[in-house]
Design an enzyme around this catalytic site. Structure first.
Site, mmCIF file in Angstrom:
data_model
loop_
_atom_site.group_PDB
_atom_site.id
_atom_site.type_symbol
_atom_site.label_atom_id
_atom_site.label_comp_id
_atom_site.label_asym_id
_atom_site.label_seq_id
_atom_site.Cartn_x
_atom_site.Cartn_y
_atom_site.Cartn_z
ATOM 1 N N ASP A 128 4.369 -0.403 -6.734
ATOM 2 C CA ASP A 128 3.135 -0.797 -7.424
ATOM 3 C C ASP A 128 1.964 0.000 -6.873
ATOM 4 O OD1 ASP A 128 1.699 -2.472 -9.319
ATOM 5 O OD2 ASP A 128 0.807 -3.451 -7.564
ATOM 6 N N GLU A 178 -2.613 7.416 -5.134
ATOM 7 C CA GLU A 178 -3.075 6.738 -6.346
ATOM 8 C C GLU A 178 -4.581 6.802 -6.582
ATOM 9 O OE1 GLU A 178 -1.802 2.691 -6.060
ATOM 10 O OE2 GLU A 178 -3.291 2.187 -4.563
ATOM 11 N N HIS A 232 -0.542 -0.433 -9.883
ATOM 12 C CA HIS A 232 -1.275 -1.290 -8.934
ATOM 13 C C HIS A 232 -1.842 -2.526 -9.645
ATOM 14 C CE1 HIS A 232 -3.478 -1.158 -4.831
ATOM 15 N NE2 HIS A 232 -3.281 -2.407 -5.223
ATOM 16 N N ARG A 279 0.847 -1.194 0.000
ATOM 17 C CA ARG A 279 0.000 0.000 0.000
ATOM 18 C C ARG A 279 0.882 1.243 0.000
ATOM 19 N NH1 ARG A 279 -3.507 -2.527 -1.656
ATOM 20 N NH2 ARG A 279 -5.604 -2.879 -0.869
#
Ligand code: NAD
Length: 329
Positions: free
Chosen positions: A258, A263, A294, A234
């Site tokens: 990622d 985001e 992600h 996260r």
């Protein structure tokens, strides 16, 4: 039985429809993520499933309670966008899919680590400018000569530990919960030892008040090996400004991200080039940084399992049964 599914991506549609047919359940597909504006679509349904990162809070659960809905089946691991206590207060059992394919996420983390270890981003950048040289600053290390620190050795951290161990790396792990099945692959230790000894630090904890910004200026100051940082968990686990500073001054040699703290503004959206946050642009411009949108979870097995496990749990709860995946008991 009627279930409404929010946050459905194209690839999920046919799989959800197959599940619905097999289980004799009527399913309504909504592409938008669940939020207060579209919660009313759930009126008349027996149950709800959702996926996504938009914050979901009391006002949504209150509506569900009014509609007689008793559960919300999340088709993902992370439930940090949910207000678990508010859901419980409204009699909504939230379930997640704790392990739809831990290897999917672990494999992306290891892929990223190998890419960064071999400085591929830096060579790509040089070559794009006509520079085909190598030098002391781009010399690499074999993975079997590396120490990897796993922070959070649960499903995904454990799978990552196994992969790194299979490649010959020394694997350290830090987790308040001990798992004897990981003994063949890891040496349990504390966070400070990982910071001091790891060449690769891989984050696999949930985002909790206790783990928010676990990688901050103080943590970075304890890192002795100029490590590679891998975050496939996260974005909120990392203080982005502290990371940018550490990448600039070399305290952290490279990073794979990622997930990013900001985001939700651009997650799974198109035509975002002109509205990306400044910290994203700064990270993206660094050849030693690898950003993916992600997608660590995005494999065929993971998509299949996240749908089937979540909807099976929804069906069981609606039918009065019990499941082990309730996260707000
Ligand atoms: P998990 O619950 O199996 O493991 C998490 C582990 O973290 C647990 O063992 C827990 O004890 C440990 N932990 C909690 N607080 C800690 C702390 N302060 N220090 C060290 N360890 C701590 O979860 P998982 O399935 O391994 O998933 C981990 C996280 O990965 C998820 O919560 C989610 O945020 C993220 N995730 C990302 C993707 C993606 O596509 N990028 C996909 C799935 C999951």
């Amino acid at each position: 039985m009627k279930i409404i599914c929010y946050g459905v991506i194209k690839m999920e549609e046919s799989r959800i429809k197959n599940w619905a047919q097999k289980n004799n359940v009527e399913v309504k597909i909504v592409h938008a993520d669940l939020c207060v504006e579209n919660a009313e679509l759930a009126k008349g349904f027996d149950g709800v499933s959702s996926e996504g990162n938009l914050p979901v809070g009391a006002s949504v659960y209150e509506k569900f309670r009014q509609y007689g809905i008793k559960q919300l089946a999340i088709r993902q691991v992370g439930v940090d966008n949910q207000d678990l206590a508010a859901a419980k207060k409204n009699g909504i059992k939230i379930t997640n899919v704790a392990a739809y394919s831990p290897r999917a996420i672990a494999e992306l983390g290891v892929t990223d680590a190998m890419y960064l270890l071999r400085k591929i981003g830096i060579y790509q950048d040089r070559m794009a400018h006509g520079d085909f040289t190598y030098d002391e600053s781009t010399i690499s290390t074999e993975i079997f000569n590396c120490t990897v620190g796993i922070i959070g050795a649960g499903h995904i951290g454990g799978a990552s530990a196994q992969l790194y161990s299979a490649l010959g790396a020394k694997v350290l792990a830090c987790d308040p919960v001990y798992d004897a099945s990981l003994e063949p692959y890891v040496t349990y230790t504390n966070l400070d030892t990982i910071f001091a000894e790891a060449d690769i630090i891989s984050l696999h904890t949930p985002l909790l008040p206790s783990t928010k910004n676990i990688i901050n200026k103080t943590a970075i100051s304890k890192m002795k090996k100029k490590p590679i940082l891998i975050n496939v968990a996260r974005g909120g686990l990392v203080d982005t400004q502290a990371l940018i500073a550490a990448l600039k001054n070399g305290q952290i040699s490279a990073a794979a991200l990622d997930t990013l703290a900001a985001e939700t503004d651009f997650y799974n959206k198109k035509d975002m080039l002109n509205s990306l946050p400044e910290d994203y642009k700064e990270l993206k411009a660094m050849p030693q940084v690898l950003i993916t949108p992600h997608i660590a979870f995005f494999t065929k097995l993971a998509v299949k399992n996240s749908i089937e496990i979540a909807l099976n749990d929804a069906k069981t709860i609606i039918s009065g049964g019990e499941v082990k995946s309730v996260v707000n008991l």
